[in-house]
Design an enzyme around this catalytic site. Structure first.
Site, PDB file in Angstrom:
ATOM      1  N   GLU A  44       0.845  -1.192   0.000  1.00 45.45           N
ATOM      2  CA  GLU A  44       0.000   0.000   0.000  1.00 45.45           C
ATOM      3  C   GLU A  44       0.882   1.245   0.000  1.00 45.45           C
ATOM      4  O   GLU A  44       1.920   1.309   0.647  1.00 45.45           O
ATOM      5  CB  GLU A  44      -0.881  -0.002   1.255  1.00 45.45           C
ATOM      6  N   LYS A 110      -9.670   2.717  -2.179  1.00 47.22           N
ATOM      7  CA  LYS A 110      -9.862   2.094  -0.873  1.00 47.22           C
ATOM      8  C   LYS A 110     -11.231   2.453  -0.303  1.00 47.22           C
ATOM      9  O   LYS A 110     -11.574   3.621  -0.139  1.00 47.22           O
ATOM     10  CB  LYS A 110      -8.752   2.561   0.073  1.00 47.22           C
ATOM     11  N   CYS A 144      -5.573  -2.833   2.761  1.00 48.13           N
ATOM     12  CA  CYS A 144      -5.314  -2.713   4.196  1.00 48.13           C
ATOM     13  C   CYS A 144      -6.559  -2.783   5.083  1.00 48.13           C
ATOM     14  O   CYS A 144      -7.069  -3.856   5.374  1.00 48.13           O
ATOM     15  CB  CYS A 144      -4.524  -1.434   4.448  1.00 48.13           C
TER      16      CYS A 144
END
Length: 260
Positions: A44, A110, A144
Protein backbone atom coordinates in the site's frame (compact mmCIF):
# COMPACT_ATOMS: atom_id res chain seq x y z
CA UNK A 1 -8.12 -21.43 -18.85
CA UNK A 2 -4.75 -21.29 -17.14
CA UNK A 3 -4.36 -23.60 -14.14
CA UNK A 4 -1.55 -21.75 -12.37
CA UNK A 5 -0.85 -18.16 -11.43
CA UNK A 6 2.67 -17.15 -10.39
CA UNK A 7 3.03 -14.17 -8.08
CA UNK A 8 5.91 -12.21 -6.60
CA UNK A 9 5.05 -10.43 -3.35
CA UNK A 10 7.43 -7.56 -2.61
CA UNK A 11 7.83 -6.99 1.14
CA UNK A 12 9.99 -3.94 1.61
CA UNK A 13 10.66 -0.70 3.45
CA UNK A 14 9.31 2.53 1.95
CA UNK A 15 11.07 5.89 1.82
CA UNK A 16 8.81 8.54 3.34
CA UNK A 17 7.11 10.82 0.79
CA UNK A 18 9.78 10.30 -1.86
CA UNK A 19 8.05 8.85 -4.95
CA UNK A 20 11.05 9.09 -7.28
CA UNK A 21 13.37 7.35 -4.82
CA UNK A 22 10.80 4.63 -4.20
CA UNK A 23 10.30 4.04 -7.91
CA UNK A 24 14.06 3.63 -8.28
CA UNK A 25 14.14 1.30 -5.29
CA UNK A 26 11.35 -0.92 -6.56
CA UNK A 27 12.86 -0.93 -10.05
CA UNK A 28 16.08 -2.37 -8.64
CA UNK A 29 14.18 -4.71 -6.34
CA UNK A 30 12.03 -6.36 -8.99
CA UNK A 31 14.99 -6.53 -11.37
CA UNK A 32 16.40 -9.23 -9.06
CA UNK A 33 13.57 -11.62 -9.87
CA UNK A 34 15.07 -14.76 -11.38
CA UNK A 35 11.82 -16.44 -12.38
CA UNK A 36 9.12 -15.19 -14.71
CA UNK A 37 5.90 -14.38 -12.83
CA UNK A 38 2.38 -13.40 -13.82
CA UNK A 39 1.81 -10.70 -11.19
CA UNK A 40 4.12 -8.54 -9.06
CA UNK A 41 2.42 -7.15 -5.94
CA UNK A 42 3.73 -4.03 -4.16
CA UNK A 43 2.54 -2.71 -0.75
CA UNK A 44 0.00 0.00 0.00
CA UNK A 45 1.16 3.55 -0.82
CA UNK A 46 4.43 2.09 -2.08
CA UNK A 47 5.82 5.43 -3.31
CA UNK A 48 5.23 7.42 -0.10
CA UNK A 49 4.44 5.35 2.94
CA UNK A 50 1.11 5.81 4.72
CA UNK A 51 1.15 9.60 4.60
CA UNK A 52 -1.71 11.76 5.80
CA UNK A 53 -0.16 14.78 4.07
CA UNK A 54 -0.88 14.19 0.38
CA UNK A 55 -0.63 17.92 -0.20
CA UNK A 56 3.14 17.55 0.29
CA UNK A 57 3.32 15.68 -3.01
CA UNK A 58 3.31 17.03 -6.52
CA UNK A 59 -0.12 16.31 -7.98
CA UNK A 60 1.57 14.85 -11.05
CA UNK A 61 3.30 12.09 -9.09
CA UNK A 62 0.36 9.69 -9.32
CA UNK A 63 0.39 9.84 -13.11
CA UNK A 64 4.16 9.46 -13.20
CA UNK A 65 3.97 6.32 -11.06
CA UNK A 66 1.16 4.87 -13.16
CA UNK A 67 3.31 5.37 -16.28
CA UNK A 68 6.22 3.69 -14.46
CA UNK A 69 3.98 0.72 -13.64
CA UNK A 70 2.93 0.42 -17.28
CA UNK A 71 6.54 0.57 -18.45
CA UNK A 72 7.68 -2.06 -15.96
CA UNK A 73 4.74 -4.33 -16.76
CA UNK A 74 5.62 -4.21 -20.46
CA UNK A 75 9.36 -4.60 -19.84
CA UNK A 76 8.95 -7.61 -17.55
CA UNK A 77 5.87 -9.03 -19.31
CA UNK A 78 4.00 -9.24 -16.03
CA UNK A 79 1.09 -7.48 -14.37
CA UNK A 80 2.00 -5.10 -11.53
CA UNK A 81 -0.29 -3.93 -8.74
CA UNK A 82 -0.03 -1.78 -5.63
CA UNK A 83 -1.65 1.35 -4.21
CA UNK A 84 -0.43 4.94 -4.36
CA UNK A 85 -1.54 8.44 -3.42
CA UNK A 86 -3.46 9.69 -6.45
CA UNK A 87 -4.71 13.25 -7.02
CA UNK A 88 -7.73 13.77 -9.25
CA UNK A 89 -10.07 16.76 -9.64
CA UNK A 90 -8.50 18.34 -6.57
CA UNK A 91 -9.29 15.26 -4.46
CA UNK A 92 -6.99 12.59 -3.05
CA UNK A 93 -7.44 8.83 -3.28
CA UNK A 94 -5.63 5.83 -1.87
CA UNK A 95 -5.86 4.08 -5.22
CA UNK A 96 -4.78 0.58 -6.14
CA UNK A 97 -3.75 0.04 -9.75
CA UNK A 98 -3.53 -3.31 -11.51
CA UNK A 99 -1.59 -2.83 -14.75
CA UNK A 100 -1.19 -5.56 -17.39
CA UNK A 101 1.76 -6.04 -19.77
CA UNK A 102 -0.45 -4.67 -22.56
CA UNK A 103 -0.86 -1.42 -20.63
CA UNK A 104 -4.43 -2.06 -19.50
CA UNK A 105 -5.22 -0.26 -16.24
CA UNK A 106 -7.69 -1.41 -13.60
CA UNK A 107 -8.20 0.62 -10.43
CA UNK A 108 -9.74 0.43 -6.99
CA UNK A 109 -10.19 3.26 -4.48
CA UNK A 110 -9.86 2.09 -0.87
CA UNK A 111 -13.36 1.64 0.49
CA UNK A 112 -12.59 1.75 4.22
CA UNK A 113 -10.37 4.74 4.95
CA UNK A 114 -8.55 4.38 8.25
CA UNK A 115 -10.29 6.77 10.66
CA UNK A 116 -7.80 6.09 13.48
CA UNK A 117 -5.13 7.87 11.41
CA UNK A 118 -7.48 10.46 9.91
CA UNK A 119 -7.35 8.91 6.43
CA UNK A 120 -11.06 9.61 6.06
CA UNK A 121 -10.34 13.34 6.36
CA UNK A 122 -7.73 13.35 3.60
CA UNK A 123 -8.80 10.70 1.12
CA UNK A 124 -12.04 9.95 -0.68
CA UNK A 125 -13.56 6.55 0.07
CA UNK A 126 -14.24 4.22 -2.84
CA UNK A 127 -17.67 2.78 -3.63
CA UNK A 128 -16.94 -0.02 -6.06
CA UNK A 129 -15.16 -3.36 -5.94
CA UNK A 130 -12.37 -4.26 -8.31
CA UNK A 131 -12.94 -7.85 -9.38
CA UNK A 132 -11.10 -8.86 -12.52
CA UNK A 133 -10.27 -11.99 -14.48
CA UNK A 134 -6.58 -12.46 -15.15
CA UNK A 135 -5.07 -15.54 -16.74
CA UNK A 136 -7.94 -17.77 -15.69
CA UNK A 137 -8.16 -16.50 -12.10
CA UNK A 138 -10.88 -14.20 -10.81
CA UNK A 139 -9.27 -11.74 -8.39
CA UNK A 140 -10.76 -9.36 -5.80
CA UNK A 141 -8.28 -6.60 -4.93
CA UNK A 142 -8.45 -4.52 -1.74
CA UNK A 143 -6.40 -2.30 0.56
CA UNK A 144 -5.31 -2.71 4.20
CA UNK A 145 -8.17 -1.57 6.50
CA UNK A 146 -10.67 -3.25 4.17
CA UNK A 147 -9.47 -6.49 5.76
CA UNK A 148 -11.44 -5.76 8.94
CA UNK A 149 -14.79 -5.69 7.12
CA UNK A 150 -15.88 -9.17 6.00
CA UNK A 151 -19.14 -8.05 4.36
CA UNK A 152 -17.17 -6.00 1.82
CA UNK A 153 -15.05 -9.02 0.87
CA UNK A 154 -17.80 -11.67 1.00
CA UNK A 155 -17.42 -14.07 -1.90
CA UNK A 156 -20.73 -13.69 -3.70
CA UNK A 157 -19.20 -13.87 -7.20
CA UNK A 158 -17.02 -16.98 -6.83
CA UNK A 159 -13.67 -15.23 -7.07
CA UNK A 160 -10.51 -17.33 -6.67
CA UNK A 161 -8.10 -14.84 -5.10
CA UNK A 162 -8.62 -12.17 -2.44
CA UNK A 163 -5.65 -9.82 -2.26
CA UNK A 164 -4.81 -7.06 0.22
CA UNK A 165 -1.92 -4.58 -0.03
CA UNK A 166 -1.12 -2.88 3.25
CA UNK A 167 0.88 -0.71 5.64
CA UNK A 168 -0.18 -2.70 8.73
CA UNK A 169 1.91 -1.82 11.82
CA UNK A 170 3.43 -4.15 14.41
CA UNK A 171 1.11 -3.34 17.38
CA UNK A 172 -1.87 -4.86 15.52
CA UNK A 173 -0.07 -7.54 13.50
CA UNK A 174 -1.86 -10.42 15.26
CA UNK A 175 -5.14 -9.10 13.89
CA UNK A 176 -3.61 -9.03 10.39
CA UNK A 177 -2.53 -12.68 10.67
CA UNK A 178 -5.88 -13.80 12.06
CA UNK A 179 -8.05 -11.90 9.59
CA UNK A 180 -6.12 -13.00 6.51
CA UNK A 181 -6.63 -16.61 7.51
CA UNK A 182 -10.30 -16.01 8.33
CA UNK A 183 -10.97 -14.31 4.98
CA UNK A 184 -9.45 -17.33 3.19
CA UNK A 185 -11.59 -19.84 5.10
CA UNK A 186 -14.91 -17.99 4.97
CA UNK A 187 -14.58 -17.15 1.27
CA UNK A 188 -13.04 -20.47 0.21
CA UNK A 189 -10.41 -18.65 -1.83
CA UNK A 190 -6.73 -17.94 -1.76
CA UNK A 191 -6.13 -14.94 0.49
CA UNK A 192 -2.96 -12.89 0.01
CA UNK A 193 -1.64 -10.06 2.17
CA UNK A 194 1.35 -7.94 1.13
CA UNK A 195 2.66 -5.69 3.89
CA UNK A 196 5.78 -3.53 4.32
CA UNK A 197 8.70 -3.61 6.76
CA UNK A 198 10.77 -0.90 8.47
CA UNK A 199 9.78 2.31 10.28
CA UNK A 200 7.96 5.35 8.96
CA UNK A 201 8.35 9.01 9.84
CA UNK A 202 5.57 8.71 12.43
CA UNK A 203 7.63 6.17 14.39
CA UNK A 204 5.46 3.19 13.50
CA UNK A 205 7.24 -0.13 13.02
CA UNK A 206 6.22 -2.62 10.36
CA UNK A 207 7.23 -6.26 10.57
CA UNK A 208 5.82 -7.64 7.34
CA UNK A 209 3.93 -10.89 7.86
CA UNK A 210 3.12 -10.93 4.16
CA UNK A 211 1.47 -14.28 3.61
CA UNK A 212 -0.65 -16.49 1.39
CA UNK A 213 -3.39 -18.78 2.70
CA UNK A 214 -5.23 -21.41 0.67
CA UNK A 215 -8.99 -21.94 0.69
CA UNK A 216 -8.78 -24.15 3.80
CA UNK A 217 -6.72 -21.59 5.73
CA UNK A 218 -3.36 -23.32 5.37
CA UNK A 219 -0.46 -20.86 5.32
CA UNK A 220 1.63 -21.38 2.18
CA UNK A 221 4.24 -18.62 2.53
CA UNK A 222 5.11 -16.12 5.27
CA UNK A 223 7.88 -13.62 5.94
CA UNK A 224 9.01 -11.09 8.55
CA UNK A 225 11.97 -9.63 6.63
CA UNK A 226 12.66 -7.60 3.52
CA UNK A 227 12.36 -10.01 0.60
CA UNK A 228 10.35 -11.06 -2.42
CA UNK A 229 8.08 -14.03 -1.82
CA UNK A 230 7.21 -16.16 -4.82
CA UNK A 231 4.14 -18.38 -4.87
CA UNK A 232 2.26 -20.44 -7.46
CA UNK A 233 -1.52 -20.57 -7.05
CA UNK A 234 -3.24 -23.71 -8.30
CA UNK A 235 -6.73 -23.35 -9.79
CA UNK A 236 -7.36 -27.07 -9.26
CA UNK A 237 -7.13 -26.52 -5.49
CA UNK A 238 -10.01 -24.05 -5.60
CA UNK A 239 -12.15 -26.25 -7.82
CA UNK A 240 -11.54 -29.41 -5.80
CA UNK A 241 -12.14 -27.74 -2.44
CA UNK A 242 -15.41 -26.18 -3.55
CA UNK A 243 -16.58 -29.40 -5.17
CA UNK A 244 -15.89 -31.38 -2.01
CA UNK A 245 -17.03 -28.77 0.50
CA UNK A 246 -19.95 -26.77 -0.80
CA UNK A 247 -19.94 -24.21 1.99
CA UNK A 248 -20.39 -21.27 -0.36
CA UNK A 249 -23.77 -22.67 -1.39
CA UNK A 250 -24.96 -22.07 2.17
CA UNK A 251 -23.83 -18.46 2.38
CA UNK A 252 -26.34 -15.79 3.37
CA UNK A 253 -27.84 -13.66 0.64
CA UNK A 254 -27.60 -9.92 1.21
CA UNK A 255 -27.50 -6.62 -0.63
CA UNK A 256 -25.20 -3.71 0.12
CA UNK A 257 -27.25 -0.53 0.49
CA UNK A 258 -25.85 2.87 -0.43
CA UNK A 259 -23.07 1.50 -2.66
CA UNK A 260 -23.09 2.45 -6.34
Amino acid sequence: MKNELKLALVQSPIIWEQPALNRDYFSSKIATLKNAVDVIVLPEMFTTGFTMSPENLDAKEGGITLTWMQEKAKELNTAICGSIVFSERGLYFNRLFFVTPKGEVHQYNKRHTFTLAGENEKYQAGKQHLILDYKGFKMNLMICYDLRFPVWSRNTVDYDVLLYVANWPKPRIEAWDTLLKARAIENMSYCIGVNRVGRDEKGLEYVGHSAVYDSLGQQLVFSEKEEILEIILDKAHIIQTRDNLKFLYDRDNFELIGIN
